[in-house]
Scaffold this active site. Structure first.
Site, PDB file in Angstrom:
ATOM      1  N   ASN A 210      38.596  39.790  41.227  1.00 58.85           N
ATOM      2  CA  ASN A 210      38.250  40.314  39.900  1.00 58.85           C
ATOM      3  C   ASN A 210      38.582  41.797  39.771  1.00 58.85           C
ATOM      4  O   ASN A 210      38.989  42.255  38.705  1.00 58.85           O
ATOM      5  CB  ASN A 210      36.772  40.050  39.580  1.00 58.85           C
ATOM      6  CG  ASN A 210      36.578  38.657  38.999  1.00 58.85           C
ATOM      7  OD1 ASN A 210      37.546  37.941  38.733  1.00 58.85           O
ATOM      8  ND2 ASN A 210      35.337  38.255  38.808  1.00 58.85           N
ATOM      9  N   ALA A 254      48.049  44.916  26.917  1.00 54.87           N
ATOM     10  CA  ALA A 254      47.354  46.164  26.577  1.00 54.87           C
ATOM     11  C   ALA A 254      46.536  45.971  25.312  1.00 54.87           C
ATOM     12  O   ALA A 254      46.885  45.186  24.440  1.00 54.87           O
ATOM     13  CB  ALA A 254      48.373  47.278  26.377  1.00 54.87           C
ATOM     14  N   GLY A 259      36.137  42.629  28.993  1.00 54.63           N
ATOM     15  CA  GLY A 259      34.684  42.547  28.872  1.00 54.63           C
ATOM     16  C   GLY A 259      34.242  41.254  29.507  1.00 54.63           C
ATOM     17  O   GLY A 259      34.891  40.754  30.429  1.00 54.63           O
ATOM     18  N   CYS A 262      31.800  38.817  33.765  1.00 55.15           N
ATOM     19  CA  CYS A 262      32.232  38.924  35.171  1.00 55.15           C
ATOM     20  C   CYS A 262      32.930  40.227  35.520  1.00 55.15           C
ATOM     21  O   CYS A 262      32.451  40.979  36.358  1.00 55.15           O
ATOM     22  CB  CYS A 262      33.153  37.752  35.508  1.00 55.15           C
ATOM     23  SG  CYS A 262      32.276  36.206  35.583  1.00 55.15           S
TER      24      CYS A 262
HETATM   25  C1  UDX Z   1      37.344  36.308  34.881  1.00 56.85           C
HETATM   26  C2  UDX Z   1      38.343  35.878  35.970  1.00 56.85           C
HETATM   27  O1  UDX Z   1      39.632  35.704  35.372  1.00 56.85           O
HETATM   28  C3  UDX Z   1      37.869  34.599  36.644  1.00 56.85           C
HETATM   29  O2  UDX Z   1      38.756  34.236  37.691  1.00 56.85           O
HETATM   30  C4  UDX Z   1      36.466  34.821  37.204  1.00 56.85           C
HETATM   31  O3  UDX Z   1      35.967  33.632  37.787  1.00 56.85           O
HETATM   32  C5  UDX Z   1      35.522  35.275  36.099  1.00 56.85           C
HETATM   33  O4  UDX Z   1      36.043  36.444  35.467  1.00 56.85           O
HETATM   34  P1  UDX Z   1      36.823  35.500  32.400  1.00 56.85           P
HETATM   35  O5  UDX Z   1      35.680  36.462  32.403  1.00 56.85           O
HETATM   36  O6  UDX Z   1      36.663  34.139  31.817  1.00 56.85           O
HETATM   37  O7  UDX Z   1      37.355  35.280  33.884  1.00 56.85           O
HETATM   38  O8  UDX Z   1      37.978  36.225  31.562  1.00 56.85           O
HETATM   39  P2  UDX Z   1      39.508  36.607  31.756  1.00 56.85           P
HETATM   40  O9  UDX Z   1      40.362  35.576  31.143  1.00 56.85           O
HETATM   41  O10 UDX Z   1      39.797  37.014  33.131  1.00 56.85           O
HETATM   42  O11 UDX Z   1      39.558  37.884  30.805  1.00 56.85           O
HETATM   43  C6  UDX Z   1      38.699  39.005  31.057  1.00 56.85           C
HETATM   44  C7  UDX Z   1      38.849  40.054  30.005  1.00 56.85           C
HETATM   45  O12 UDX Z   1      40.084  40.731  30.160  1.00 56.85           O
HETATM   46  C8  UDX Z   1      38.807  39.561  28.556  1.00 56.85           C
HETATM   47  O13 UDX Z   1      37.990  40.441  27.813  1.00 56.85           O
HETATM   48  C9  UDX Z   1      40.244  39.642  28.108  1.00 56.85           C
HETATM   49  O14 UDX Z   1      40.363  39.853  26.733  1.00 56.85           O
HETATM   50  C10 UDX Z   1      40.742  40.841  28.905  1.00 56.85           C
HETATM   51  N1  UDX Z   1      42.198  40.846  29.147  1.00 56.85           N
HETATM   52  C11 UDX Z   1      42.768  39.838  29.859  1.00 56.85           C
HETATM   53  C12 UDX Z   1      42.975  41.908  28.669  1.00 56.85           C
HETATM   54  O15 UDX Z   1      42.462  42.843  28.039  1.00 56.85           O
HETATM   55  N2  UDX Z   1      44.327  41.894  28.913  1.00 56.85           N
HETATM   56  C13 UDX Z   1      44.928  40.895  29.614  1.00 56.85           C
HETATM   57  O16 UDX Z   1      46.143  40.964  29.789  1.00 56.85           O
HETATM   58  C14 UDX Z   1      44.124  39.835  30.087  1.00 56.85           C
END
Ligand code: UDX
Length: 438
Positions: A210, A254, A259, A262
């Protein structure tokens, strides 16, 4: 003999894991201290939105393989117990609160049958599993503890649980590994990579993964800041660097940053734990990753101010998106709602629309105003903010709404809208990391 499985904690992770394990043919009981939640789940009602999960819950309840109880002794007969309780950030610091994990494991160990295996899935500070394993052995020498971190992404929870890209098991002996191999036999047959680790490494894998993902997002958001200063375009930059297979395109989106329940909490918990271990220098950079991420929220508000002559008082701001990511109604540490609250505190009148997360947003931010449709949200807006990249927003026809807003200004906080389309329709279009002239 079919394994009997219990899942302790029926939040996001627990319900998904319980329903998926039942769909593999195991007899599963989900346990939670929240009796109201247990009643809902038993009636086939999912207390949150996750694509496909309510259907799976209902089909497994109907098949009779899945049941729920608020009495932990109902798990006494099970062979394997998965611990899926939450580890939220403590209120007075950065560390993770492991009290739910501690309590549920100790209570379970007192009732679980000899020979059973307790498997931690919750994300915990490194060292927790070894400490708890020693505690369990004091209660019953015939019960073992393993750790099996979970990597599921919200909105892909079923797919990630049934077909994970790797399975990591932290075990102290061969017997624990053999039991877990029986649980994950289908994945092993599919060729899913299987990684046996010691207990501390298995705990670290999760927070390391993470932290890496968070670092990738903050890296591209740092590039966005430089692009803005230099007159560049971060979306083109991300596309270009992503073609290098060592870098890759994923998690280079970007915008207003990460958020959810996790990434932010795990990053902070990891820093707090490394400090306790005397290895805080190693993770100093995560402080900057966190800061870049939070700065993205401030930068989008600066864009709003610039377009509204630095005066938000009485301005109507339409906000598209409330959840922390699309296809989810989870608003925990949602950048969209944080921005909405800051804009409202600066005197603006906000109107928020989200396809699924209005109810959960209203519970967490009752003082914000919500709209029932895109049209209602955009009516008389002085400026529109796109903050969660739901597909529904990407298929908006900007020509359709230009006459209902007061000022046709769109700020894309996720870099997912088609700028040409919006500009051709007569909108002023801005986005993070893309200077106006691009
Ligand atoms: C994350 C991990 O991906 C997962 O493996 C773990 O088990 C739990 O935490 P999740 O919280 O469901 O999963 O969200 P994720 O899809 O990883 O996105 C996290 C945040 O990053 C979101 O707010 C998303 O909008 C943001 N994000 C993601 C970006 O700002 N840019 C990106 O390119 C990708």
């Amino acid at each position: 003999m079919t394994l009997r499985i219990s899942v302790i904690g029926t939040g996001y992770l627990g319900v998904t894991h319980a329903a998926c394990m039942a769909s593999l043919g195991f007899t599963v009981i989900g346990i939670d201290i929240n009796a109201e939640k247990i009643a809902q789940l038993s009636a086939g009602i999912l207390p949150f939105y996750e694509p496909g999960l309510e259907e799976l819950l209902n089909s497994e309840l109907a098949e009779g393989r899945l049941s729920f109880s608020s009495d932990i002794s109902s798990a006494a007969d099970c062979d394997v117990h998965f611990i899926c309780v939450g580890t939220p950030q403590v209120k007075d610091g950065l560390a993770a609160d492991v009290s739910y994990v501690d309590t549920s494991i100790r209570t379970l160990a007192a009732v679980a049958k000899s020979g059973s295996l307790i498997v931690g899935k919750s994300t915990v500070p490194v060292g927790t599993a070894e400490r708890l394993r020693n505690d369990i052995l004091k209660i019953n020498q015939e019960i073992d503890l393993a750790w099996n971190p979970e990597f599921l992404r919200e909105s892909f929870a079923i797919e990630d649980t049934l077909h994970p890209n790797r399975i990591v098991v932290g075990v102290a002996n061969d017997r624990a590994e053999a039991i877990l191999k029986a649980v994950y036999a289908e994945n092993l047959a599919e060729g899913t990579p299987w990684i046996r680790a010691d207990l501390p490494t298995s705990e670290l894998v999760k927070v390391a993964a993470n932290s890496f993902l968070a670092t990738k997002i903050s890296f591209i958001n740092a590039m966005a800041e430089v692009c803005e200063a230099a007159g560049g375009d971060v979306t083109v930059l991300a596309e270009a660097i992503g073609y290098d297979p060592r870098i890759g395109h994923k998690f280079l989106g970007a915008g207003i940053g990460f958020g959810g329940g996790c990434l932010p909490k795990d990053l902070r918990g990891f820093m707090a734990r490394s400090k306790e271990l005397g290895a805080d220098r190693a993770l100093d950079f995560l402080r900057e990753i966190d800061a870049i991420n939070l700065r993205a929220r401030v930068r989008v508000i600066e864009l709003v101010r610039r377009d509204l002559s630095d005066d938000l008082v009485g301005k109507r701001i339409a906000i598209l998106g409330a959840s922390f990511k699309p296809e989810s109604d989870d608003v925990r540490d949602s950048p969209a709602l944080d921005i909405a609250a800051q804009i409202q505190a600066a005197g603006a009148i906000v109107s928020i629309y989200d396809p699924k997360a209005i109810e959960s947003a209203r519970r967490s931010f009752p003082a914000l105003s919500y709209a029932g449709s895109i049209k209602e949200c955009l009516t008389d807006a002085d400026l529109v903010l796109h903050l969660t990249e739901w597909k529904e927003f990407q298929s908006i026809d900007p020509r359709e709404y230009i006459s209902i807003v007061r000022n046709p200004i769109m700020i894309d906080g996720r870099n997912k809208l088609d700028r040409d389309l919006w500009q051709k329709a007569g909108w002023t279009f801005r986005a993070l990391g893309r200077s106006a002239k691009n």
